[in-house]
Design a protein around this motif. Structure first.
Motif, PDB file in Angstrom:
ATOM      1  N   ALA A  75      49.087  44.353  49.161  1.00  0.00           N
ATOM      2  CA  ALA A  75      49.288  44.362  47.715  1.00  0.00           C
ATOM      3  C   ALA A  75      50.519  45.192  47.369  1.00  0.00           C
ATOM      4  CB  ALA A  75      48.056  44.933  47.018  1.00  0.00           C
ATOM      5  N   ASP A  76      51.103  44.861  46.221  1.00  0.00           N
ATOM      6  CA  ASP A  76      52.262  45.594  45.734  1.00  0.00           C
ATOM      7  C   ASP A  76      51.913  47.068  45.558  1.00  0.00           C
ATOM      8  OD1 ASP A  76      54.212  46.671  43.614  1.00  0.00           O
ATOM      9  OD2 ASP A  76      55.043  44.703  44.078  1.00  0.00           O
ATOM     10  N   PRO A  93      34.697  49.805  57.371  1.00  0.00           N
ATOM     11  CA  PRO A  93      33.714  48.835  57.899  1.00  0.00           C
ATOM     12  C   PRO A  93      32.791  48.265  56.836  1.00  0.00           C
ATOM     13  CG  PRO A  93      33.884  50.762  59.317  1.00  0.00           C
ATOM     14  CD  PRO A  93      34.670  51.080  58.090  1.00  0.00           C
ATOM     15  N   GLU A  94      32.537  49.051  55.777  1.00  0.00           N
ATOM     16  CA  GLU A  94      31.639  48.546  54.732  1.00  0.00           C
ATOM     17  C   GLU A  94      32.247  47.379  53.957  1.00  0.00           C
ATOM     18  OE1 GLU A  94      34.057  51.940  52.933  1.00  0.00           O
ATOM     19  OE2 GLU A  94      33.139  51.382  54.847  1.00  0.00           O
ATOM     20  N   HIS A  95      33.545  47.155  54.126  1.00  0.00           N
ATOM     21  CA  HIS A  95      34.212  46.051  53.429  1.00  0.00           C
ATOM     22  C   HIS A  95      34.383  44.824  54.323  1.00  0.00           C
ATOM     23  CE1 HIS A  95      35.792  49.707  51.253  1.00  0.00           C
ATOM     24  NE2 HIS A  95      35.274  48.999  50.263  1.00  0.00           N
ATOM     25  N   THR A 120      43.342  43.685  48.216  1.00  0.00           N
ATOM     26  CA  THR A 120      42.988  44.958  47.604  1.00  0.00           C
ATOM     27  C   THR A 120      41.476  45.118  47.775  1.00  0.00           C
ATOM     28  OG1 THR A 120      42.464  44.061  45.425  1.00  0.00           O
ATOM     29  CG2 THR A 120      44.768  44.662  45.836  1.00  0.00           C
ATOM     30  N   LYS A 121      41.004  46.331  47.621  1.00  0.00           N
ATOM     31  CA  LYS A 121      39.573  46.570  47.784  1.00  0.00           C
ATOM     32  C   LYS A 121      38.769  45.743  46.785  1.00  0.00           C
ATOM     33  CE  LYS A 121      38.388  50.773  48.487  1.00  0.00           C
ATOM     34  NZ  LYS A 121      38.077  52.208  48.283  1.00  0.00           N
ATOM     35  N   PRO A 180      41.895  37.820  42.095  1.00  0.00           N
ATOM     36  CA  PRO A 180      40.544  37.836  42.672  1.00  0.00           C
ATOM     37  C   PRO A 180      39.610  38.819  41.973  1.00  0.00           C
ATOM     38  CG  PRO A 180      42.197  37.855  44.404  1.00  0.00           C
ATOM     39  CD  PRO A 180      42.917  38.091  43.110  1.00  0.00           C
ATOM     40  N   VAL A 181      40.183  39.889  41.396  1.00  0.00           N
ATOM     41  CA  VAL A 181      39.362  40.871  40.684  1.00  0.00           C
ATOM     42  C   VAL A 181      38.719  40.207  39.465  1.00  0.00           C
ATOM     43  CG1 VAL A 181      39.345  43.124  39.565  1.00  0.00           C
ATOM     44  CG2 VAL A 181      40.949  42.658  41.440  1.00  0.00           C
ATOM     45  N   VAL A 182      39.514  39.416  38.741  1.00  0.00           N
ATOM     46  CA  VAL A 182      39.020  38.756  37.532  1.00  0.00           C
ATOM     47  C   VAL A 182      38.051  37.619  37.897  1.00  0.00           C
ATOM     48  CG1 VAL A 182      39.685  37.584  35.407  1.00  0.00           C
ATOM     49  CG2 VAL A 182      41.163  39.353  36.362  1.00  0.00           C
ATOM     50  N   LEU A 183      38.365  36.905  38.979  1.00  0.00           N
ATOM     51  CA  LEU A 183      37.464  35.832  39.411  1.00  0.00           C
ATOM     52  C   LEU A 183      36.140  36.385  39.917  1.00  0.00           C
ATOM     53  CD1 LEU A 183      40.026  33.551  41.294  1.00  0.00           C
ATOM     54  CD2 LEU A 183      38.779  32.951  39.215  1.00  0.00           C
ATOM     55  N   ASP A 184      36.186  37.597  40.455  1.00  0.00           N
ATOM     56  CA  ASP A 184      34.999  38.295  40.949  1.00  0.00           C
ATOM     57  C   ASP A 184      34.290  37.419  41.988  1.00  0.00           C
ATOM     58  OD1 ASP A 184      33.285  40.499  41.095  1.00  0.00           O
ATOM     59  OD2 ASP A 184      31.940  39.648  39.598  1.00  0.00           O
TER      60      ASP A 184
END
Length: 445
Positions: A163-164, A176-178, A141-142, A122-126
């Protein structure tokens, strides 16, 4: 059916036939027979392509990148058969992620994406948006939050796993901001410490919540559960925990008293003595207003099933009757051994989710218990036969004919059973169903 005949069929009908093939190599062979069947077979083969292992996954991703016309057929895609991912060399991992991202972005019709084994994906897909994505499974993950936000509008089924521990992500705590709002979310499966960020304000009806061990929200479990359940129309709730305490059940009944189904999944062997858990259930179960199903089960894949002894079924019967006494709306109860109980003729009878093989210990134990229960309650036997005659009329008629019994004679015999049972059995059933001595002894076993 010949290949020429299959080729002559409309593509939709040919596709239904090819889908009956369960081995990918067989579908691939169909693709090679003709140009027409290549298109039909490709749609089937790439609807949900599964690659077990890293090499096959790389080959599959390269094929999709090099032949983008195949990508449009992909509706479901999973990375969760990549058993070698934890050992993937770090020098190769970035290029693998780039390849996966290129392939995924060409799947314009993707509806389901499963990538728990690739927490970096998901980080790479953004913020890339899959217009039709309805089902997703990811390691949270955040840095995954932007991807979830971008696709929140269409997702109805979401599974999030921790996550691992090897993930290099400083300050992993989510606040909460997430928070992400999923307007169409209907089913969710996630750890308790992040569940409030994704469940609050949704229309979710089925939820699985994992209580981590050791608890990352030690002492706050009840508060977090309250946030998850308050004003969320949850009807089916599964709590996965080592041993859920009294405060967990209190939070559930206070915030979701209208539950239809409650499953307690423990990582302990479900057949071990658990008087504390049962006492807690008894204390709170009467506060549910519409509970239909109650299950206590072990986490799948951890324990080898234990087959019950005859005495275990007796103990379970007493416990089941006791739970029903506290909560009259219950229709299905499972308190261990993979045996679930439903009412037949007002009596709780044991069954298994999958039919126990004839001659097995479980089959013999349940059969013996049921026959002895019927022997002490002729009215129950009449009810069971009536149900069998309704559901299997042809088979019952054949049994009558095989033994030279007319249906009239059989009906008269069961009318006599009913007459013998009037009055006397209702009191006996009431005594059995409220046998506190048996119930108490069962609680200690």
């Amino acid at each position: 059916m010949s290949v020429s005949y299959l080729s002559a069929l409309p593509p939709e009908l040919a596709g239904l036939i090819v889908r009956e093939l369960t081995i990918n190599s067989d579908v691939a062979a169909v693709c090679l027979t003709s140009t027409r069947l290549y298109d039909v077979g490709s749609r089937v083969l790439y609807d949900f392509p599964v690659a077990a292992g890293l090499r096959r996954m790389i080959s599959l991703l390269r094929t999709i990148v090099n032949k983008p016309e195949l990508a449009q057929y992909v509706k479901r895609f999973t990375f969760d058969f990549l058993f070698q991912v934890p050992n993937l060399p770090k020098r190769i991992f970035p290029s693998f992620l780039r390849l996966a991202t290129r392939a995924l972005r060409s799947m314009s019709n993707l509806t389901e994406l499963y990538a728990k084994l690739l927490p970096h994906l998901p980080v790479v897909l953004d913020r890339y948006v899959f217009p039709s994505l309805t089902h997703g499974s990811f390691a949270i993950t955040k840095t995954a939050i932007p991807f979830l936000e971008a696709n929140a509008a269409t997702i109805i089924d979401l599974e999030l796993a921790d996550a691992d521990d090897d993930i290099d992500e400083p300050d992993r705590e989510l606040g909460p901001e997430h928070r992400v709002f999923f307007p169409r979310l209907a089913r969710a499966d996630m750890p308790l410490d992040i569940a409030p960020l994704f469940l609050m304000g949704t229309s979710t009806s089925a939820v699985t919540i994992h209580l981590p061990y050791p608890a990352s929200v030690q002492g706050l479990e009840a508060d977090y559960l309250a946030l998850c359940l308050d004003e969320v129309p949850i009807s089916t709730l599964k709590i996965s925990s080592v041993a859920p305490g009294m405060h967990i059940f209190r939070a559930i009944v206070e915030n979701a008293p209208g539950l239809h189904s409650l499953v307690i999944e423990t990582i302990l062997q479900p057949e071990i003595p658990r008087p504390g858990l049962l006492r807690t259930l008894e204390r709170y179960i009467s506060e549910f207003t519409n509970l239909k199903g109650l299950v206590i089960a072990g986490r799948p894949g951890i324990f080898r099933p234990i087959e019950p002894e005859y005495g275990d079924i007796n103990d379970l019967a007493a416990l089941v009757a006791r739970m029903h006494k506290h909560c009259k709306t219950l229709e299905l109860i499972n308190l261990g051994f993979g045996v679930f109980w439903t009412q037949t003729g007002g009596v709780w009878m044991p069954r298994t989710l999958d039919a126990a093989p004839a001659g097995s210990k479980l089959h013999n134990t349940l059969t013996k218990w049921a026959m002895e229960r019927c022997a002490s309650d002729p009215g129950l036997m009449a009810t069971l036969v009536a149900i069998a005659r309704q559901q299997f009329p042809t088979q019952i008629r054949e049994i009558y004919q095989e033994h030279g019994i007319s249906e009239g004679d059989a009906q008269e015999a069961f009318r006599m059973l009913d007459n013998e049972d009037d009055g006397e059995d209702s009191g006996r059933e009431s005594d059995w169903a409220t046998d506190e001595g048996s119930a108490n002894s069962g609680d200690e076993n």
